[in-house]
Motif scaffolding. Structure first.
Motif, PDB file in Angstrom:
ATOM      1  N   LEU A 175       0.820  -1.014   0.014  1.00 31.91           N
ATOM      2  CA  LEU A 175      -0.086   0.046   0.125  1.00 31.91           C
ATOM      3  C   LEU A 175       0.887   1.204  -0.003  1.00 31.91           C
ATOM      4  O   LEU A 175       0.584   2.346  -0.688  1.00 31.91           O
ATOM      5  N   VAL A 176       2.197   1.072   0.654  1.00 32.38           N
ATOM      6  CA  VAL A 176       3.026   2.170   0.657  1.00 32.38           C
ATOM      7  C   VAL A 176       4.369   1.612  -0.110  1.00 32.38           C
ATOM      8  O   VAL A 176       4.687   0.609   0.111  1.00 32.38           O
ATOM      9  N   ASN A 177       5.251   2.717  -0.656  1.00 34.27           N
ATOM     10  CA  ASN A 177       6.308   2.417  -1.278  1.00 34.27           C
ATOM     11  C   ASN A 177       7.489   2.100  -0.094  1.00 34.27           C
ATOM     12  O   ASN A 177       8.233   1.231  -0.098  1.00 34.27           O
ATOM     13  N   ALA A 178       7.325   2.886   0.836  1.00 38.83           N
ATOM     14  CA  ALA A 178       8.396   2.746   1.983  1.00 38.83           C
ATOM     15  C   ALA A 178       7.616   3.519   3.185  1.00 38.83           C
ATOM     16  O   ALA A 178       7.117   4.603   3.050  1.00 38.83           O
ATOM     17  N   VAL A 179       8.231   3.185   4.353  1.00 43.91           N
ATOM     18  CA  VAL A 179       7.855   3.952   5.656  1.00 43.91           C
ATOM     19  C   VAL A 179       9.404   4.534   6.067  1.00 43.91           C
ATOM     20  O   VAL A 179      10.396   3.621   5.985  1.00 43.91           O
ATOM     21  N   VAL A 180       9.066   5.796   6.450  1.00 45.91           N
ATOM     22  CA  VAL A 180      10.638   6.476   6.549  1.00 45.91           C
ATOM     23  C   VAL A 180      10.489   7.197   7.785  1.00 45.91           C
ATOM     24  O   VAL A 180       9.454   7.710   8.344  1.00 45.91           O
ATOM     25  N   GLU A 181      11.721   6.873   8.547  1.00 44.84           N
ATOM     26  CA  GLU A 181      11.785   7.776   9.774  1.00 44.84           C
ATOM     27  C   GLU A 181      12.169   9.057   9.513  1.00 44.84           C
ATOM     28  O   GLU A 181      12.864   9.386   8.430  1.00 44.84           O
ATOM     29  N   GLY A 182      12.251  10.086  10.393  1.00 46.58           N
ATOM     30  CA  GLY A 182      12.610  11.301  10.155  1.00 46.58           C
ATOM     31  C   GLY A 182      11.949  12.317   9.247  1.00 46.58           C
ATOM     32  O   GLY A 182      10.455  12.187   9.298  1.00 46.58           O
ATOM     33  N   ASP A 183      12.552  13.359   8.634  1.00 40.59           N
ATOM     34  CA  ASP A 183      11.882  14.273   7.767  1.00 40.59           C
ATOM     35  C   ASP A 183      11.408  13.721   6.492  1.00 40.59           C
ATOM     36  O   ASP A 183      11.941  13.310   5.563  1.00 40.59           O
ATOM     37  N   LEU A 184       9.858  13.672   6.593  1.00 38.08           N
ATOM     38  CA  LEU A 184       9.076  13.215   5.570  1.00 38.08           C
ATOM     39  C   LEU A 184       9.312  13.677   4.430  1.00 38.08           C
ATOM     40  O   LEU A 184       9.093  13.280   3.249  1.00 38.08           O
ATOM     41  N   MET A 185       9.263  15.271   4.485  1.00 38.12           N
ATOM     42  CA  MET A 185       9.371  15.961   3.126  1.00 38.12           C
ATOM     43  C   MET A 185      10.841  15.723   2.367  1.00 38.12           C
ATOM     44  O   MET A 185      10.568  15.761   1.299  1.00 38.12           O
ATOM     45  N   GLN A 186      11.855  15.650   3.313  1.00 41.10           N
ATOM     46  CA  GLN A 186      13.186  15.329   2.775  1.00 41.10           C
ATOM     47  C   GLN A 186      13.270  14.097   2.012  1.00 41.10           C
ATOM     48  O   GLN A 186      13.752  13.862   0.987  1.00 41.10           O
ATOM     49  N   ALA A 187      12.368  13.184   2.862  1.00 45.35           N
ATOM     50  CA  ALA A 187      12.350  11.822   2.224  1.00 45.35           C
ATOM     51  C   ALA A 187      11.888  11.633   0.816  1.00 45.35           C
ATOM     52  O   ALA A 187      12.228  10.962  -0.149  1.00 45.35           O
ATOM     53  N   GLY A 188      10.565  12.388   0.775  1.00 41.55           N
ATOM     54  CA  GLY A 188       9.836  12.511  -0.566  1.00 41.55           C
ATOM     55  C   GLY A 188      10.743  13.215  -1.416  1.00 41.55           C
ATOM     56  O   GLY A 188      10.674  12.741  -2.930  1.00 41.55           O
ATOM     57  N   ARG A 189      11.665  14.426  -1.346  1.00 43.58           N
ATOM     58  CA  ARG A 189      12.329  14.759  -2.230  1.00 43.58           C
ATOM     59  C   ARG A 189      13.525  13.877  -2.766  1.00 43.58           C
ATOM     60  O   ARG A 189      13.836  13.590  -3.729  1.00 43.58           O
ATOM     61  N   ASP A 190      14.078  13.046  -1.627  1.00 44.27           N
ATOM     62  CA  ASP A 190      14.936  11.908  -1.973  1.00 44.27           C
ATOM     63  C   ASP A 190      14.311  11.015  -2.920  1.00 44.27           C
ATOM     64  O   ASP A 190      15.108  10.411  -3.751  1.00 44.27           O
ATOM     65  N   PHE A 191      13.155  10.439  -2.509  1.00 42.01           N
ATOM     66  CA  PHE A 191      12.410   9.410  -3.282  1.00 42.01           C
ATOM     67  C   PHE A 191      12.254   9.772  -4.729  1.00 42.01           C
ATOM     68  O   PHE A 191      12.719   9.256  -5.600  1.00 42.01           O
TER      69      PHE A 191
END
Ligand code: CO8
Length: 256
Positions: A175-191
């Protein structure tokens, strides 16, 4: 503003900003989302859209139940059609979208996330299509998009029990591509950064081809793939990509 759209480098960022009601979707907010997505479609210099909810508690708690209750039936039908058509815009944007699910994503909130190209979740994210508990069923695309992602059996169970799906399970069932700890906005940019350097029109062909896979027969899907891969082959970017391979250098795509 209950829906905010800003540009952040290569990204457009759409934020549902009604934290006092857990970013619940009134009809007027659905209209705002639609207009914001039209703006995103017209933005020239972005490479992906990030979608999130204000506050640390909710991505979006779904349709505004208080408003739903007091509408005549004809408006409800229009409401479902409005929600469906607004969320469908995400599928036809020239750029991919990533839902950053930072808490509750219930009902229409889950359906908004499902309509995005990708979903990332914080560890406290909780998904659910709890409409059955209200005597309703999902109306903004959930009955159609959830089974395409997680399979019919799981989708039926989630929709018919209205149960919560926590982040770790959401990741396990796709249902989701990944669960990420920490800054979700930065994780979105990185993804998104893992694909944004590639040719935008070619990325769009890939999205269009894959999105049709759940709708059509294999034969028809292969025909769509042949057409779209031919369109990709005809781009200058394909010429550049293949030349760069032969010349052992990094391709420089120009989105054409
Ligand atoms: N609509 C309106 N207001 C909401 C909603 C909502 N969906 N969710 C939360 N709120 C409001 C609460 O009423 C509350 O406001 P107030 O302080 O004025 O009472 C505020 O947000 C905070 O919420 P809670 O106090 O409930 O916060 P909790 O942490 O205790 O609980 C929950 C959080 C578990 C998320 C809880 O708020 C909840 O269960 N919300 C409803 C979730 C839900 O059922 N969503 C599905 C809605 S139906 C839908 O999305 C599609 C329907 C199909 C439409 C088709 C049209 C025909």
């Amino acid at each position: 503003m209950p829906v905010e759209l800003k540009k952040d480098g290569d990204f457009a960022v759409l934020t549902l900003n009604r934290p006092e009601a857990l970013n619940a979707l009134s009809f007027s907010i659905l209209g705002d989302i639609g207009r914001a997505l039209d703006e995103v479609a017209a933005m020239k210099d972005i490479r992906a859209l990030l979608v999130t909810g204000a506050g640390d508690k909710a991505f979006c708690a779904g349709a505004d139940i208080k408003e739903l209750r007091n509408r005549p039936l004809i408006d409800q039908k229009r409401g479902a059609e409005l929600g469906q058509s607004v969320f469908a815009k995400l599928g036809t944007l020239p750029v991919a979208s990533v839902a950053l699910v930072n808490g509750y994503a219930f009902g229409g909130g889950s359906e908004l996330a499902l309509a995005c190209t990708f979903r990332l979740a914080s560890p406290n994210a909780i998904f659910g299509l709890p409409e059955i508990k209200l005597g309703l069923i999902p109306g903004y695309g959930g009955t159609q998009r959830l089974p395409r992602l997680v399979g019919e059996g799981r989708a039926l169970e989630i929709i018919m029990t209205g149960r919560n799906v926590k982040a770790d399970e959401a990741e396990r069932i796709g249902l989701v591509n990944a669960v990420v700890e920490g800054d979700l906005m930065q994780a979105g940019r990185d993804f998104a950064g893992k694909f944004t350097r590639y040719s935008l029109p070619v990325l769009e062909f890939a999205r269009r081809a894959v999105q049709r896979a759940g709708d059509v027969t294999l034969e028809e899907g292969l025909r769509i793939e042949a057409d779209l891969s031919t369109l990709a082959y005809r781009t200058a970017d394909a010429e550049e990509g293949m030349a760069a391979f032969e010349e052992k250098r990094k391709a420089e795509f120009r989105d054409g």
